[in-house]
Design a protein around this motif. Structure first.
Motif, PDB file in Angstrom:
ATOM      1  N   GLU A   1     -11.086  -5.786   0.794  1.00 47.60           N
ATOM      2  CA  GLU A   1     -11.965  -6.588   2.061  1.00 47.60           C
ATOM      3  C   GLU A   1     -12.769  -7.578   1.714  1.00 47.60           C
ATOM      4  OE1 GLU A   1     -12.959  -3.876  -0.066  1.00 47.60           O
ATOM      5  OE2 GLU A   1     -13.041  -2.169   1.294  1.00 47.60           O
TER       6      GLU A   1
ATOM      7  N   SER B   1     -10.287  -4.483  11.406  1.00 48.19           N
ATOM      8  CA  SER B   1      -9.189  -3.228  10.887  1.00 48.19           C
ATOM      9  C   SER B   1      -8.955  -3.542   9.145  1.00 48.19           C
ATOM     10  CB  SER B   1      -8.989  -1.982  11.744  1.00 48.19           C
ATOM     11  OG  SER B   1      -7.860  -2.398  12.028  1.00 48.19           O
TER      12      SER B   1
ATOM     13  N   GLN C   1      -6.940  -1.490   6.755  1.00 49.21           N
ATOM     14  CA  GLN C   1      -6.104  -0.234   5.512  1.00 49.21           C
ATOM     15  C   GLN C   1      -4.881  -0.161   3.785  1.00 49.21           C
ATOM     16  OE1 GLN C   1      -4.150   1.536   9.523  1.00 49.21           O
ATOM     17  NE2 GLN C   1      -2.620   1.683   8.064  1.00 49.21           N
ATOM     18  N   GLU C   2      -4.892   0.247   2.667  1.00 48.81           N
ATOM     19  CA  GLU C   2      -4.169   0.366   2.414  1.00 48.81           C
ATOM     20  C   GLU C   2      -3.641   1.736   2.207  1.00 48.81           C
ATOM     21  OE1 GLU C   2      -4.423   0.414  -2.490  1.00 48.81           O
ATOM     22  OE2 GLU C   2      -5.841  -0.016  -1.422  1.00 48.81           O
ATOM     23  N   LYS C   3      -1.868   1.511   1.772  1.00 55.28           N
ATOM     24  CA  LYS C   3      -1.206   2.308   1.576  1.00 55.28           C
ATOM     25  C   LYS C   3      -0.059   2.279   0.457  1.00 55.28           C
ATOM     26  CE  LYS C   3       2.042   0.876   5.138  1.00 55.28           C
ATOM     27  NZ  LYS C   3       3.433   0.800   6.329  1.00 55.28           N
TER      28      LYS C   3
ATOM     29  N   TYR D   1      -1.453  -3.378   1.873  1.00 60.52           N
ATOM     30  CA  TYR D   1      -2.763  -4.193   3.014  1.00 60.52           C
ATOM     31  C   TYR D   1      -2.154  -3.965   4.528  1.00 60.52           C
ATOM     32  CZ  TYR D   1      -5.482  -4.399  -1.152  1.00 60.52           C
ATOM     33  OH  TYR D   1      -6.004  -4.273  -2.491  1.00 60.52           O
ATOM     34  N   THR D   2      -2.500  -3.532   5.501  1.00 60.79           N
ATOM     35  CA  THR D   2      -2.398  -3.621   6.632  1.00 60.79           C
ATOM     36  C   THR D   2      -3.651  -4.234   7.510  1.00 60.79           C
ATOM     37  OG1 THR D   2      -0.531  -2.854   6.753  1.00 60.79           O
ATOM     38  CG2 THR D   2      -1.588  -2.964   9.127  1.00 60.79           C
ATOM     39  N   PHE D   3      -4.026  -5.428   8.351  1.00 62.81           N
ATOM     40  CA  PHE D   3      -5.498  -5.165   8.768  1.00 62.81           C
ATOM     41  C   PHE D   3      -5.200  -6.334  10.067  1.00 62.81           C
ATOM     42  CE2 PHE D   3      -4.232  -8.593   5.811  1.00 62.81           C
ATOM     43  CZ  PHE D   3      -4.651  -9.592   6.116  1.00 62.81           C
TER      44      PHE D   3
ATOM     45  N   THR E   1       0.211  -7.429   6.834  1.00 60.16           N
ATOM     46  CA  THR E   1       1.005  -6.936   6.301  1.00 60.16           C
ATOM     47  C   THR E   1       1.389  -7.570   5.133  1.00 60.16           C
ATOM     48  OG1 THR E   1       1.301  -4.748   7.401  1.00 60.16           O
ATOM     49  CG2 THR E   1       2.543  -4.904   5.435  1.00 60.16           C
TER      50      THR E   1
ATOM     51  N   ASP F   1       3.438  -1.267  10.671  1.00 56.64           N
ATOM     52  CA  ASP F   1       3.606  -0.905   9.314  1.00 56.64           C
ATOM     53  C   ASP F   1       4.595  -0.014   9.094  1.00 56.64           C
ATOM     54  OD1 ASP F   1       0.783   0.483  10.764  1.00 56.64           O
ATOM     55  OD2 ASP F   1       1.379   1.973  11.829  1.00 56.64           O
TER      56      ASP F   1
END
Length: 235
Positions: A144, A166, A168-170, A178-180, A196, A228
């Motif tokens: 964050e 938003s 997210q992590e992968k 990280y993609t936001f 990303t 993604d």
């Protein structure tokens, strides 16, 4: 002025270590990046000039053109390219992603590759990277905090108000991403983007794909596929 054209098809053309340009004594390095375009036409004078736009187009050879001597088998067959998308792969700089098939490549200042909608300038994807001594994005701090800092202090101009929607992590093949999703609002217009980020190969990679705020809802799902799909390769 001599002109040459290259046309390639799936797994039917073998590329050698160097590419010879017809009508010239110049020998070009092996092609290291490619996309779904199936043909390239360039002048010899432009191609041997590394600063020319033609070099970029020469590198953007068809995705089916490279044989397994250049493309690892697990990369070729690991996943199917989504319908209406084209794959861009840069083996020299170590990354790949998908972009809508009807987009065209263009020069985006300070970026290594970029594609855009033919008519909507703000609807585009671009990739850049900078050197770093860090080994993983977790070294940037909590997700964050790291994303807020990037959007607020790196992506937003002084006259823009950032909003993060938003994040997210992968983890893919041992690498963390990280993609936001975020919006930048200025007095004249607003844009919304996905970003990303990943650290690998001694580089901090960033892919950003976005559109005008008014078109975002309509194209959000399409652009999320691009965000993604971003993946780094070992170099």
């Amino acid at each position: 002025m001599a002109i040459f054209s290259l046309s390639l098809s799936w797994a039917s053309t073998t590329l050698s270590q160097k590419l010879s340009v017809p009508g010239s004594n110049e020998i070009l390095p092996r092609v290291a990046a490619f996309s779904g375009n199936n043909s390239v036409t360039c002048t010899v004078e432009a191609t041997v000039n590394e600063e020319s736009n033609c070099k970029r187009r020469l590198l953007l050879l068809g995705v089916g053109a490279l044989t397994t001597s250049l493309v690892p088998a697990n990369f070729l067959f690991a996943e199917e390219i989504p319908k209406n998308y084209t794959s861009f792969v840069d083996f020299e700089d170590g990354y790949s992603y998908y972009y809508p098939s009807d987009w065209i490549d263009f020069d985006f200042r300070g970026h290594d590759s970029a594609f855009k909608d033919r008519t909507k300038q703000l609807q585009n994807v671009r990739v850049r990277f900078i050197p770093t001594e860090k080994k993983d994005i977790h070294e940037l701090g909590p997700m964050e905090e790291a994303i807020y800092f990037l959007v607020k202090h790196r992506y937003a101009a002084p006259n823009q108000m950032p909003t993060i929607y938003s994040m997210q992590e992968k983890t893919v093949e041992g690498k963390n991403y990280y993609t936001f999703e975020y919006e930048l609002t200025s007095p004249n217009y607003s844009s919304v983007s996905f970003a990303t980020i990943v650290i690998a190969n001694g580089r901090f990679y960033t892919l950003i794909v976005g559109a005008n705020e008014r078109r975002w809802r309509r194209y959000r799902s399409q652009l999320k596929v691009v965000a993604d799909s971003f993946k780094v390769l070992d170099i």
